[in-house]
Write a protein that holds these residues in place. Structure first.
Motif, PDB file in Angstrom:
ATOM      1  N   UNK A 104      13.212   6.511  -1.375  1.00 34.64           N
ATOM      2  CA  UNK A 104      12.589   6.365  -2.766  1.00 34.64           C
ATOM      3  C   UNK A 104      10.878   6.736  -2.691  1.00 34.64           C
ATOM      4  N   UNK A 105      10.312   6.534  -1.655  1.00 36.80           N
ATOM      5  CA  UNK A 105       9.055   6.916  -1.578  1.00 36.80           C
ATOM      6  C   UNK A 105       8.868   8.462  -1.418  1.00 36.80           C
ATOM      7  N   UNK A 106       9.812   8.978  -0.587  1.00 36.02           N
ATOM      8  CA  UNK A 106       9.620  10.354  -0.299  1.00 36.02           C
ATOM      9  C   UNK A 106       9.818  10.970  -1.555  1.00 36.02           C
ATOM     10  N   UNK A 107      11.018  10.686  -2.354  1.00 39.82           N
ATOM     11  CA  UNK A 107      11.402  11.289  -3.488  1.00 39.82           C
ATOM     12  C   UNK A 107      10.270  11.348  -4.497  1.00 39.82           C
ATOM     13  N   UNK A 108       9.686  10.179  -4.814  1.00 39.87           N
ATOM     14  CA  UNK A 108       8.754   9.852  -5.673  1.00 39.87           C
ATOM     15  C   UNK A 108       7.633  10.784  -5.463  1.00 39.87           C
ATOM     16  N   UNK A 109       7.174  10.677  -4.209  1.00 44.03           N
ATOM     17  CA  UNK A 109       6.099  11.458  -3.823  1.00 44.03           C
ATOM     18  C   UNK A 109       6.230  12.973  -4.103  1.00 44.03           C
ATOM     19  N   UNK A 110       7.377  13.679  -3.533  1.00 43.85           N
ATOM     20  CA  UNK A 110       7.575  14.771  -4.081  1.00 43.85           C
ATOM     21  C   UNK A 110       7.541  15.247  -5.625  1.00 43.85           C
ATOM     22  N   UNK A 111       8.055  14.290  -6.210  1.00 45.35           N
ATOM     23  CA  UNK A 111       8.095  14.730  -7.817  1.00 45.35           C
ATOM     24  C   UNK A 111       6.875  14.226  -8.541  1.00 45.35           C
ATOM     25  N   UNK A 112       5.960  13.834  -7.741  1.00 45.95           N
ATOM     26  CA  UNK A 112       4.578  13.334  -8.378  1.00 45.95           C
ATOM     27  C   UNK A 112       4.472  12.190  -9.055  1.00 45.95           C
ATOM     28  N   UNK A 113       5.469  11.173  -8.811  1.00 44.65           N
ATOM     29  CA  UNK A 113       5.308   9.946  -9.418  1.00 44.65           C
ATOM     30  C   UNK A 113       4.426   8.782  -8.205  1.00 44.65           C
ATOM     31  N   UNK A 155       2.331   6.468  -8.684  1.00 40.52           N
ATOM     32  CA  UNK A 155       2.345   5.000  -8.606  1.00 40.52           C
ATOM     33  C   UNK A 155       3.604   4.488  -8.078  1.00 40.52           C
ATOM     34  N   UNK A 156       4.709   5.162  -8.059  1.00 44.34           N
ATOM     35  CA  UNK A 156       5.788   4.647  -7.571  1.00 44.34           C
ATOM     36  C   UNK A 156       5.733   4.823  -5.952  1.00 44.34           C
ATOM     37  N   UNK A 157       5.406   5.850  -5.428  1.00 43.38           N
ATOM     38  CA  UNK A 157       5.265   6.439  -3.986  1.00 43.38           C
ATOM     39  C   UNK A 157       4.105   5.532  -3.311  1.00 43.38           C
ATOM     40  N   UNK A 158       3.030   5.239  -4.150  1.00 46.10           N
ATOM     41  CA  UNK A 158       1.937   4.175  -3.652  1.00 46.10           C
ATOM     42  C   UNK A 158       2.572   2.926  -3.494  1.00 46.10           C
ATOM     43  N   UNK A 159       3.330   2.442  -4.327  1.00 43.29           N
ATOM     44  CA  UNK A 159       3.733   0.940  -4.241  1.00 43.29           C
ATOM     45  C   UNK A 159       5.058   0.824  -3.167  1.00 43.29           C
ATOM     46  N   UNK A 160       5.790   1.741  -3.234  1.00 45.40           N
ATOM     47  CA  UNK A 160       6.968   1.815  -2.137  1.00 45.40           C
ATOM     48  C   UNK A 160       6.128   1.837  -0.559  1.00 45.40           C
ATOM     49  N   UNK A 161       5.051   2.550  -0.623  1.00 45.81           N
ATOM     50  CA  UNK A 161       4.393   2.939   0.646  1.00 45.81           C
ATOM     51  C   UNK A 161       4.077   1.547   1.431  1.00 45.81           C
ATOM     52  N   UNK A 162       3.428   0.595   0.548  1.00 45.57           N
ATOM     53  CA  UNK A 162       3.219  -0.639   1.087  1.00 45.57           C
ATOM     54  C   UNK A 162       4.330  -1.507   1.488  1.00 45.57           C
ATOM     55  N   UNK A 163       5.460  -1.297   0.577  1.00 47.35           N
ATOM     56  CA  UNK A 163       6.748  -2.035   0.977  1.00 47.35           C
ATOM     57  C   UNK A 163       7.393  -1.386   2.231  1.00 47.35           C
ATOM     58  N   UNK A 164       7.199  -0.200   2.255  1.00 47.55           N
ATOM     59  CA  UNK A 164       7.932   0.464   3.586  1.00 47.55           C
ATOM     60  C   UNK A 164       7.280  -0.085   4.678  1.00 47.55           C
ATOM     61  N   UNK A 165       5.906  -0.124   4.701  1.00 53.70           N
ATOM     62  CA  UNK A 165       4.976  -0.562   5.994  1.00 53.70           C
ATOM     63  C   UNK A 165       5.757  -1.994   6.250  1.00 53.70           C
ATOM     64  N   UNK A 166       5.780  -2.839   5.167  1.00 53.39           N
ATOM     65  CA  UNK A 166       6.193  -4.329   5.352  1.00 53.39           C
ATOM     66  C   UNK A 166       7.645  -4.306   6.246  1.00 53.39           C
ATOM     67  N   UNK A 167       8.553  -3.324   5.562  1.00 47.13           N
ATOM     68  CA  UNK A 167       9.801  -3.275   5.939  1.00 47.13           C
ATOM     69  C   UNK A 167       9.913  -2.786   7.497  1.00 47.13           C
ATOM     70  N   UNK A 168       8.921  -1.973   7.731  1.00 47.94           N
ATOM     71  CA  UNK A 168       8.907  -1.485   9.097  1.00 47.94           C
ATOM     72  C   UNK A 168       8.468  -2.621  10.125  1.00 47.94           C
ATOM     73  N   UNK A 169       7.512  -3.141   9.715  1.00 45.88           N
ATOM     74  CA  UNK A 169       7.127  -4.411  10.444  1.00 45.88           C
ATOM     75  C   UNK A 169       8.430  -5.428  10.617  1.00 45.88           C
ATOM     76  N   UNK A 170       9.074  -5.543   9.737  1.00 43.98           N
ATOM     77  CA  UNK A 170      10.446  -6.486   9.757  1.00 43.98           C
ATOM     78  C   UNK A 170      11.403  -5.579  10.736  1.00 43.98           C
ATOM     79  N   UNK A 171      11.613  -4.473  10.749  1.00 51.04           N
ATOM     80  CA  UNK A 171      12.456  -3.737  11.577  1.00 51.04           C
ATOM     81  C   UNK A 171      11.900  -3.765  12.853  1.00 51.04           C
ATOM     82  N   UNK A 172      10.635  -3.891  13.120  1.00 47.49           N
ATOM     83  CA  UNK A 172      10.357  -3.530  14.605  1.00 47.49           C
ATOM     84  C   UNK A 172      10.184  -5.159  15.164  1.00 47.49           C
TER      85      UNK A 172
END
Lengths: 686, 165
Positions: free
Chosen positions: A50-59, A61-78
């Motif tokens: 979702x982050x990738x797609x939203x950044x490509x298409x210029x959204x 705020x979505x990319x920005x929001x998802x980015x933090x979420x992704x970082x958190x998920x990465x921590x969970x994953x690791x």
């Protein structure tokens, strides 16, 4: 880049919606299995896409929001952070926020709730997982340098396959150069092989450069966001000039965790300034939105095979016909039969393209039930079966809302609180079931609960209040009584409590179902629960119909509404009150409608005993239609009369007969509306 | 009034066509013309399927390669005496406001270039139905051709399309 991205937005929205649905399902499963690493990986991948797609298409705020979420998920994953109830709640709330942001991007909603409080909570969760708090420091550092000219050293080593993956390093650099000045570039060409060995589609060069920029690092790295996983991208802020041998101040190495959400304030500001422009272009995209359908390649391959077969059949037929002798007749018949087989199968397969499993509609319920369980303080077990049952795409889209209403209804009104349940000797966990299955050419979807069932006395009293029956009437039979709750204005508030006070009544549900050519019925046992049963046609484009003759015209009657057809005996048809005709069918008195009168056809048969009565049912009410004769049963393709003409009373659409002529399809519910507009509901029971 | 909404479109189309091409056809003793750009095809008369509860001039619907096309009998529309359909009877299929519709005419004549200078505004019938359906009159040689505003003819209230629009 001058490329108009809006044409791709639709694809992104669809993909994002799918990803969000997947994310939701997985997050709900995470509650039950917090340590499932595979689950966490899937969740991370969804967020990442979702982050990738939203950044490509210029959204942004979505990319920005998802980015933090992704970082958190990465921590969970690791394993750096632990899944907890609180964290799952945060993730689910983030998911809702993403949905709102997407709705805004699609132009469906004017504005979304502010993301910042959630981002702050996500950041806090990330910070918790680290013990130390480097992100806080970065927040402080970043805004300071944001508006000042800063010297950077940048290194970009593209992956050799970067162009084959559809990215163009030159475009990225050009985007970068729009943000920087005083650039010094060194291009490393040492890897370029001899012409013989050179692959023209591979990228052999890399760059090192130094530049001044007032933009923050995240913006500078944005053009490279998509290739950061495959390519080496590093950006270092230096105090002075290259030659000065300066010490790096901060280094951000592009990796999945790149450009921490720490710079939220800066990017958020940038996002808000570009927002109006983005919004207008998105609105334009929403206007030209077309309905699309994802079809598995498997289905398409089968279609292609069939078309091939059809072409072969056709050339066979050609050959037989060109040198036709009567001795060839068996071959001709054979070729025609083969053609018929192939075209019938083609028809079925083409229809199958529109079919989707109903789990697309069921998918939203686990979350809905989870949230409702929390607000109603009830314990609910949601059971679904038959999720693979396929339905026409448009039917699935339109049935989702009525189903939601029914499920909410079951939870709000049907299920008791755990205490009440225990007092009744039931398991404290209430059960809501969603079942879908085929039944005789129809799809049946059932929503049932094991709650208290309908309160017949209340419905009876309410019906008297509303003047639907009079006080002197005895309590009507169950099916009539149950049908009252579908009556417009028959508020659900009549039944026990209403938590949400939604303005949607059961009559809306009924209308929606009927709009799809379906029917809804209800059964309920006090103390044991109730069950709503929605019966839907397989598809809206093809109809199983009975063709019948009225005068010298042919009409098609949908088979689903036909109960039986009989030839009346003398005396079966009576005139009531000097006007209305009725037919006696096995002791039942049914209103009679002479179709030739209704359709204004020059009559051939006016004497009922020489014609046939077709008994049709809609809404639990039967009427008898007088027709001249029945011709036969066939599948007909429904064609719209409205697309070139207009809605005609009593006609649902048109179809094309085998000989190329047009036949009209009778609109059975429409007959009722036009024939007996003022009919009281209790006509048959009273 | 539906036809009032239609008018501006036609005025615009008429003004840009300096040398408008018109398909002419006969109906009774008169010769009529319609903007050729609205015509999709011409086909011989074939029996139609009557639509119940529809206005008299809507003769029925036709299967045009899988599309259901309503057919308006122009004689009925213009209150002319009915005639037997013969080998000259044609269905002119036109596209009006994205709807495909057919009209039955006595016979199709030709495609004519009519310079806009030769077109006179229709005589003033007041703002009645007749006035709305005419775009103008053209004189070529000794013939007078009545140019129809086909949108108003086919989508006007009397065909019952107003309910649909």
């Amino acid at each position: 880049m001058n490329l108009d991205m809006t044409i791709f937005h639709q694809a992104f929205f669809e993909e994002a919606a799918d990803l969000l649905a997947e994310l939701e399902t997985q997050l709900l499963r995470l509650e039950e299995a917090p340590n499932d690493i595979e689950l966490l990986n899937t969740i991370f991948r969804c967020a990442h896409s979702i982050k990738g797609g939203s950044a490509t298409f210029g959204f942004t705020d979505i990319a920005h929001f998802t980015h933090g979420l992704e970082t958190l998920l990465d921590r969970l994953r690791n394993g750096q952070a632990k899944v907890s109830g609180e964290l799952t709640q945060l993730l689910l709330e983030s998911l809702d926020q993403l949905k709102s942001l997407l709705a805004v991007a699609r132009g469906e909603a004017a504005s979304a709730p502010n993301s910042e409080p959630l981002i702050a909570r996500i950041d806090a969760a990330i910070a918790d997982s680290e013990g130390q708090k480097p992100t806080i420091a970065a927040v402080a550092a970043e805004p300071e340098i944001a508006n000042e000219v800063q010297r950077y050293v940048f290194r970009f080593v593209p992956n050799r396959d970067v162009m084959r993956q559809g990215s163009d390093p030159i475009l990225m650099l050009r985007n970068l150069f729009e943000m920087v000045e005083e650039v010094q570039v060194r291009c490393n060409r040492s890897n370029i092989p001899l012409l013989n060995d050179l692959d023209p589609e591979a990228c052999y060069v890399s760059w090192e450069m130094e530049f001044n920029s007032i933009h923050p690092m995240t913006s500078l790295l944005e053009p490279f966001e998509f290739v950061s996983d495959e390519c080496e991208v590093s950006l270092t802020a230096v105090a002075g000039y290259w030659e000065d041998n300066a010490q790096p101040v901060t280094t951000i190495v592009a990796a999945p965790t790149l450009a921490d959400s720490a710079v939220q304030e800066v990017t958020a500001a940038a996002a808000s300034s570009t927002a109006p422009a983005a919004e207008t272009s998105v609105n334009a995209a929403a206007k030209m939105e077309t309905h699309t359908l994802r079809v598995s390649t498997d289905k398409i391959d089968k279609l292609i095979n069939l078309v091939g077969e059809l072409v072969i059949n056709q050339s066979m037929l050609n050959e037989v016909v060109q040198h036709f002798e009567i001795s060839n007749l068996p071959r001709l018949l054979e070729a025609v039969a083969a053609m018929e087989r192939a075209s019938r199968e083609l028809q079925e397969r083409v229809m199958a393209v529109r079919m989707l499993p109903i789990k697309h509609a069921f998918g939203r319920f686990p979350r809905l039930v989870r949230d409702l369980a929390a607000t109603c303080h009830k314990k609910i077990d949601l059971r679904t079966t038959g999720e693979e049952t396929e339905l026409d795409k448009s039917v699935i889209e339109m049935i989702a809302d009525p189903l939601t209403h029914l499920v909410r209804n079951s939870i709000d009104h049907g299920l008791e609180t755990p205490e009440e349940r225990i007092a009744c000797g039931k398991n404290e966990m209430g059960v809501v079931s969603l079942n879908a299955f085929h039944e005789g050419g129809n799809i049946v979807v059932e929503v049932s609960d094991d709650g208290r069932g309908l309160d017949k006395d209340r419905i009876y009293r309410k019906a008297i209040d509303r003047g639907l029956i009079s006080e002197s009437d005895p309590m009507p039979p169950d099916d009539v009584l149950h049908n009252f709750i579908f009556h417009p204005g028959f508020s659900t508030a009549a039944k026990v409590t209403d938590l949400s006070g939604r303005g949607v009544g059961m009559d809306i549900v009924k209308q929606a179902v009927q709009g799809l050519g379906g029917a809804i019925s209800l059964s309920s046992t006090p103390g044991h629960g109730s069950r709503f049963r929605i019966r839907l046609p397989l598809t809206m484009a093809i109809l199983e119909g009975l063709s019948l003759r009225v005068g010298d015209e042919v009409y098609i009657l949908p088979l689903t509404s036909i109960i039986e057809s009989i030839r009346p005996k003398a005396g079966d048809v009576r005139v009531v009150a000097g006007q209305t005709e009725v037919a006696m069918v096995r002791g039942e008195v049914l209103p009679l409608l002479r179709l030739y009168q209704f359709f204004g056809v020059e009559p051939v048969v006016t004497e009922p005993t020489r014609g046939l009565l077709v008994i049709v049912e809609n809404d639990g009410r039967k009427i008898a239609l007088l027709v001249d004769e029945l011709i036969g049963q066939s599948q007909v393709v429904i064609k719209s009369l409205e697309s070139n003409y207009r809605k005609v009373d009593g006609i649902a659409g048109a179809t094309i007969l085998g000989d190329g002529r047009v036949a009209l399809i009778i609109d059975v519910p429409g007959l009722y509306r036009n024939v007996m507009p003022a009919q009281p509901i209790m006509s048959t029971a009273a | 009034m539906n036809s009032n909404q239609v008018d501006p479109v036609n005025i615009q189309a008429g003004s840009t066509a300096e040398n408008g091409q018109y398909l002419t056809f006969s109906l009774g003793d008169e010769e009529y013309g319609v903007d050729i750009l609205k015509v999709q095809e011409i086909k011989g008369f074939v029996p139609t399927t009557r639509i119940p509860n529809s206005p008299h001039e809507v003769r029925g619907v036709l299967n045009l390669r899988g599309t259901i096309v309503p057919i308006v009998d122009l004689r009925r529309k213009f209150n002319l005496e009915p005639v037997e359909y013969d080998q000259f009877t044609c269905i002119v299929v036109v596209v009006v406001q994205e709807r495909v519709m057919g009209m039955i005419v006595d016979s199709v004549s030709e495609v004519m270039n009519i310079p806009s200078a030769d077109i006179q505004p229709p005589p003033d019938f007041g703002n009645g139905l007749v006035g709305n359906m005419l775009r103008g009159m053209a004189r070529t040689g000794d013939k007078l051709i009545i140019l129809l505003d086909i949108d108003a003819v086919l989508l006007g209230d009397s065909v019952g399309m107003a309910m649909a629009a």
